[in-house]
Design a protein around this motif. Structure first.
Motif, PDB file in Angstrom:
ATOM      1  N   THR A  38       0.723  -1.186   0.101  1.00  0.00           N
ATOM      2  CA  THR A  38       0.022   0.048   0.024  1.00  0.00           C
ATOM      3  C   THR A  38       0.747   1.193   0.069  1.00  0.00           C
ATOM      4  O   THR A  38       0.626   2.219  -0.782  1.00  0.00           O
ATOM      5  CB  THR A  38      -0.909   0.052   1.382  1.00  0.00           C
ATOM      6  N   LYS A  39       1.904   1.327   0.959  1.00  0.00           N
ATOM      7  CA  LYS A  39       2.914   2.360   0.752  1.00  0.00           C
ATOM      8  C   LYS A  39       3.582   2.607  -0.438  1.00  0.00           C
ATOM      9  O   LYS A  39       3.594   3.738  -0.975  1.00  0.00           O
ATOM     10  CB  LYS A  39       3.898   2.261   1.883  1.00  0.00           C
ATOM     11  N   ARG A  40       3.742   1.516  -0.920  1.00  0.00           N
ATOM     12  CA  ARG A  40       4.516   1.541  -2.311  1.00  0.00           C
ATOM     13  C   ARG A  40       3.576   2.287  -3.507  1.00  0.00           C
ATOM     14  O   ARG A  40       3.847   2.684  -4.446  1.00  0.00           O
ATOM     15  CB  ARG A  40       5.055   0.173  -2.711  1.00  0.00           C
ATOM     16  N   LEU A  41       2.277   1.843  -3.349  1.00  0.00           N
ATOM     17  CA  LEU A  41       1.379   2.030  -4.551  1.00  0.00           C
ATOM     18  C   LEU A  41       0.762   3.476  -4.121  1.00  0.00           C
ATOM     19  O   LEU A  41       0.159   4.179  -5.093  1.00  0.00           O
ATOM     20  CB  LEU A  41       0.256   1.123  -4.516  1.00  0.00           C
ATOM     21  N   ALA A  42       0.759   4.196  -2.805  1.00  0.00           N
ATOM     22  CA  ALA A  42       0.067   5.299  -2.764  1.00  0.00           C
ATOM     23  C   ALA A  42       0.397   6.407  -3.521  1.00  0.00           C
ATOM     24  O   ALA A  42      -0.518   7.185  -3.985  1.00  0.00           O
ATOM     25  CB  ALA A  42       0.435   5.751  -1.120  1.00  0.00           C
ATOM     26  N   PRO A  43       1.674   6.751  -3.861  1.00  0.00           N
ATOM     27  CA  PRO A  43       2.133   7.841  -4.716  1.00  0.00           C
ATOM     28  C   PRO A  43       1.293   7.736  -5.921  1.00  0.00           C
ATOM     29  O   PRO A  43       0.762   8.569  -6.605  1.00  0.00           O
ATOM     30  CB  PRO A  43       3.484   8.003  -4.734  1.00  0.00           C
ATOM     31  N   SER A  44       1.250   6.502  -6.744  1.00  0.00           N
ATOM     32  CA  SER A  44       0.637   6.276  -7.704  1.00  0.00           C
ATOM     33  C   SER A  44      -0.979   6.578  -7.894  1.00  0.00           C
ATOM     34  O   SER A  44      -1.339   6.877  -8.659  1.00  0.00           O
ATOM     35  CB  SER A  44       0.981   4.920  -8.209  1.00  0.00           C
ATOM     36  N   VAL A  45      -1.483   6.045  -6.521  1.00  0.00           N
ATOM     37  CA  VAL A  45      -2.846   6.158  -6.407  1.00  0.00           C
ATOM     38  C   VAL A  45      -3.213   7.718  -6.640  1.00  0.00           C
ATOM     39  O   VAL A  45      -4.024   8.259  -7.209  1.00  0.00           O
ATOM     40  CB  VAL A  45      -3.606   5.697  -5.122  1.00  0.00           C
ATOM     41  N   LEU A  46      -2.559   8.527  -5.618  1.00  0.00           N
ATOM     42  CA  LEU A  46      -2.921   9.694  -5.380  1.00  0.00           C
ATOM     43  C   LEU A  46      -2.449  10.603  -6.871  1.00  0.00           C
ATOM     44  O   LEU A  46      -3.140  11.531  -7.488  1.00  0.00           O
ATOM     45  CB  LEU A  46      -2.023  10.397  -4.543  1.00  0.00           C
ATOM     46  N   ALA A  47      -1.504  10.020  -7.786  1.00  0.00           N
ATOM     47  CA  ALA A  47      -1.150  10.863  -9.085  1.00  0.00           C
ATOM     48  C   ALA A  47      -2.440  10.541  -9.872  1.00  0.00           C
ATOM     49  O   ALA A  47      -2.791  11.365 -10.729  1.00  0.00           O
ATOM     50  CB  ALA A  47       0.090   9.949  -9.549  1.00  0.00           C
ATOM     51  N   VAL A  48      -2.795   9.405  -9.825  1.00  0.00           N
ATOM     52  CA  VAL A  48      -3.907   8.980 -10.697  1.00  0.00           C
ATOM     53  C   VAL A  48      -5.194   9.645 -10.506  1.00  0.00           C
ATOM     54  O   VAL A  48      -6.018  10.070 -11.421  1.00  0.00           O
ATOM     55  CB  VAL A  48      -4.150   7.475 -10.675  1.00  0.00           C
ATOM     56  N   VAL A  49      -5.532   9.878  -9.202  1.00  0.00           N
ATOM     57  CA  VAL A  49      -6.673  10.688  -8.834  1.00  0.00           C
ATOM     58  C   VAL A  49      -6.399  11.914  -9.426  1.00  0.00           C
ATOM     59  O   VAL A  49      -7.428  12.416  -9.737  1.00  0.00           O
ATOM     60  CB  VAL A  49      -6.640  10.407  -7.504  1.00  0.00           C
ATOM     61  N   ALA A  50      -5.403  12.650  -9.262  1.00  0.00           N
ATOM     62  CA  ALA A  50      -5.188  13.895  -9.856  1.00  0.00           C
ATOM     63  C   ALA A  50      -5.351  14.051 -11.182  1.00  0.00           C
ATOM     64  O   ALA A  50      -5.723  14.861 -11.847  1.00  0.00           O
ATOM     65  CB  ALA A  50      -3.811  14.374  -9.459  1.00  0.00           C
ATOM     66  N   VAL A  51      -4.872  13.121 -11.912  1.00  0.00           N
ATOM     67  CA  VAL A  51      -4.676  13.038 -13.349  1.00  0.00           C
ATOM     68  C   VAL A  51      -6.264  12.796 -13.624  1.00  0.00           C
ATOM     69  O   VAL A  51      -6.554  13.415 -14.726  1.00  0.00           O
ATOM     70  CB  VAL A  51      -4.005  11.650 -14.162  1.00  0.00           C
ATOM     71  N   ILE A  52      -7.132  12.020 -13.183  1.00  0.00           N
ATOM     72  CA  ILE A  52      -8.591  11.806 -13.552  1.00  0.00           C
ATOM     73  C   ILE A  52      -8.989  13.239 -13.548  1.00  0.00           C
ATOM     74  O   ILE A  52      -9.873  13.594 -14.170  1.00  0.00           O
ATOM     75  CB  ILE A  52      -9.271  10.772 -12.593  1.00  0.00           C
ATOM     76  N   GLY A  53      -8.738  14.147 -12.296  1.00  0.00           N
ATOM     77  CA  GLY A  53      -9.416  15.330 -12.184  1.00  0.00           C
ATOM     78  C   GLY A  53      -9.090  16.192 -13.446  1.00  0.00           C
ATOM     79  O   GLY A  53      -9.889  16.819 -13.852  1.00  0.00           O
ATOM     80  N   LEU A  54      -7.627  16.005 -13.781  1.00  0.00           N
ATOM     81  CA  LEU A  54      -7.349  16.856 -14.849  1.00  0.00           C
ATOM     82  C   LEU A  54      -7.925  16.662 -16.272  1.00  0.00           C
ATOM     83  O   LEU A  54      -8.548  17.175 -16.963  1.00  0.00           O
ATOM     84  CB  LEU A  54      -5.789  16.635 -15.305  1.00  0.00           C
ATOM     85  N   ILE A  55      -8.350  15.004 -16.423  1.00  0.00           N
ATOM     86  CA  ILE A  55      -8.912  14.752 -17.737  1.00  0.00           C
ATOM     87  C   ILE A  55     -10.343  14.839 -17.733  1.00  0.00           C
ATOM     88  O   ILE A  55     -11.157  15.700 -18.779  1.00  0.00           O
ATOM     89  CB  ILE A  55      -8.819  13.101 -17.661  1.00  0.00           C
ATOM     90  N   VAL A  56     -11.043  15.023 -16.564  1.00  0.00           N
ATOM     91  CA  VAL A  56     -12.598  15.113 -16.411  1.00  0.00           C
ATOM     92  C   VAL A  56     -12.591  16.666 -16.529  1.00  0.00           C
ATOM     93  O   VAL A  56     -13.598  17.278 -17.126  1.00  0.00           O
ATOM     94  CB  VAL A  56     -13.367  14.575 -15.085  1.00  0.00           C
ATOM     95  N   GLY A  57     -11.755  17.617 -15.748  1.00  0.00           N
ATOM     96  CA  GLY A  57     -12.036  18.884 -15.969  1.00  0.00           C
ATOM     97  C   GLY A  57     -11.583  19.883 -16.945  1.00  0.00           C
ATOM     98  O   GLY A  57     -12.104  20.730 -17.516  1.00  0.00           O
ATOM     99  N   PHE A  58     -10.529  19.446 -17.401  1.00  0.00           N
ATOM    100  CA  PHE A  58      -9.886  20.232 -18.271  1.00  0.00           C
ATOM    101  C   PHE A  58      -9.564  19.833 -19.856  1.00  0.00           C
ATOM    102  O   PHE A  58      -9.121  20.481 -20.723  1.00  0.00           O
ATOM    103  CB  PHE A  58      -8.438  20.608 -17.707  1.00  0.00           C
ATOM    104  N   ILE A  59      -9.526  18.498 -20.050  1.00  0.00           N
ATOM    105  CA  ILE A  59      -9.475  17.953 -21.230  1.00  0.00           C
ATOM    106  C   ILE A  59     -10.778  18.008 -22.055  1.00  0.00           C
ATOM    107  O   ILE A  59     -11.765  17.319 -21.586  1.00  0.00           O
ATOM    108  CB  ILE A  59      -8.732  16.530 -21.419  1.00  0.00           C
TER     109      ILE A  59
END
Lengths: 161, 216
Positions: A38-59
């Protein structure tokens, strides 16, 4: 919480209980492995959460539709397969990402190609695969995997698209 | 053989992981800054972005811990030796399905599977079995399938799973034919003692009289 999530959690709680009854120490070790993963995956999870926001909001949905949308055909398929082959995104968090793209108008064929190449072909692991198994084996497996992924994606697109 | 061991487990386990963690943080920083900056510049679009991020975060938070625990349980309870035991020399057509099932058990990351696969080849296992085992290890994992079920629905998940199995088997057989066509670059099967040494170095020594052995 969706029904699927409830079923998944119930299933895991059941397995965990069973494991606890059988062997306390092993269960402890399992939880430690889970915590480290979980610790190893956490940064990726948060990055994907932000990327999803970017996709839905700005693309603009139009961009997604023309590049990897349902009518983008071969081009969309190849773009998605290429991205899936070169990017390194843990499979677990690729599914939410694919969902957000589907919601924004991406085609089933392209998303199936993206996920399948992402998991099946790992350019990041290629050096290790060559070292352990030889060039011949590694190139054959990865090359044929790409073909397999494209076939899978096309059929998925025809059935569900 | 000790050199082989160092290369196999030491380098494979450390370097790529370190590289990956760095990339994770870079991706996180870049996407977070972009999201924050764009949201400040375009508040109305930013709100939609934040809502989407939050919704997806919640949905992931509901299932990810459970899937992590599931992986931990498999790693502890499933002995990796069964792979060597059942996929060694002499497993026939049933070996193809077995290779998929064994590969699909969530017992660890892909770089662990490579030395295992190399061991199988050196032990004289079918190339098709080893290809299937690796491919299944990479793309058919129980936690992955559950995540796919959660986000993309049962139709998408089941169809992709079925197609993956259906396409991977002929692909593995083709890989086997192509692999044997030229002799250059092939891995020569090891002698008995060498196999034992590698098995011991990997800590996956199979019992001497497994079913796979007696069949052969």
């Amino acid at each position: 919480m969706s029904i699927t999530a409830i079923v998944i959690n119930a299933f895991v709680v059941f397995c965990l209980t069973l494991s606890l009854i059988k062997d306390r120490e092993k269960t402890k070790a399992a939880l430690l492995i889970a915590w480290n993963a979980t610790k190893r995956l956490a940064p990726s999870v948060l990055a994907v959460v932000a990327v999803i926001g970017l996709i839905v909001g700005f693309i603009p949905p139009r961009w997604i539709a023309t590049s990897i949308g349902g009518d983008s055909g071969v081009i969309g398929l190849l773009i998605a397969a290429l991205l899936g082959s070169i990017l390194f995104i843990p499979a677990l968090i690729a599914f939410p990402l694919a969902k957000s793209l589907l919601d924004m108008g991406a085609g089933v064929m392209a998303m199936a190609a993206f996920i399948t190449t992402l998991t099946m072909i790992g350019f990041i692991f290629l050096p290790i695969e060559i070292k352990e198994l030889g060039k011949r084996f590694a190139f054959l497996r990865n090359g044929l995997s790409l073909v397999a992924a494209l076939i899978i994606a096309v059929v998925m697109g025809l059935v569900l698209g | 053989m000790s050199k082989n061991k160092e290369e196999g487990t030491g380098a494979a386990a450390k370097t790529p992981l370190r590289k990956r963690i760095k990339w994770d943080l870079v991706a996180l920083a870049a996407s977070a800054v972009a999201l924050y900056g764009l949201s400040l510049a375009f508040p109305d679009k930013g709100e939609r972005a934040m809502v989407a991020s939050w919704e997806f975060f919640k949905e992931m938070a509901f299932v990810l811990p459970a899937l992590m625990i599931l992986m931990g349980l498999f790693a502890v309870w499933v002995d990796r030796r069964i792979v060597v035991k059942y996929l060694g020399k002499g497993s026939g057509t049933g070996g193809l399905f077995l290779a998929i099932v064994l590969g699909a058990l969530p017992t660890g990351p892909l770089y662990i599977a490579f030395p295992l696969a190399a061991m199988l080849l050196k032990k004289g296992a079918r190339v098709a079995n080893v290809v299937l085992f690796l491919s299944a290890w990479a793309c058919i994992k129980l936690p992955q399938e559950l995540m796919e079920l959660q986000f993309l629905g049962w139709k998408f998940m089941l169809l992709r799973l079925g197609l993956t199995i259906a396409v991977l088997i002929p692909m593995a057989l083709l890989a086997e034919v192509l692999y044997h066509r030229g002799e250059r670059g092939r891995i020569e099967p090891f002698a008995e003692e060498e196999v034992e040494m590698v098995e011991e170095s990997l800590g996956i020594k199979a019992p001497r009289t497994g079913p796979a052995e007696t069949e052969a």
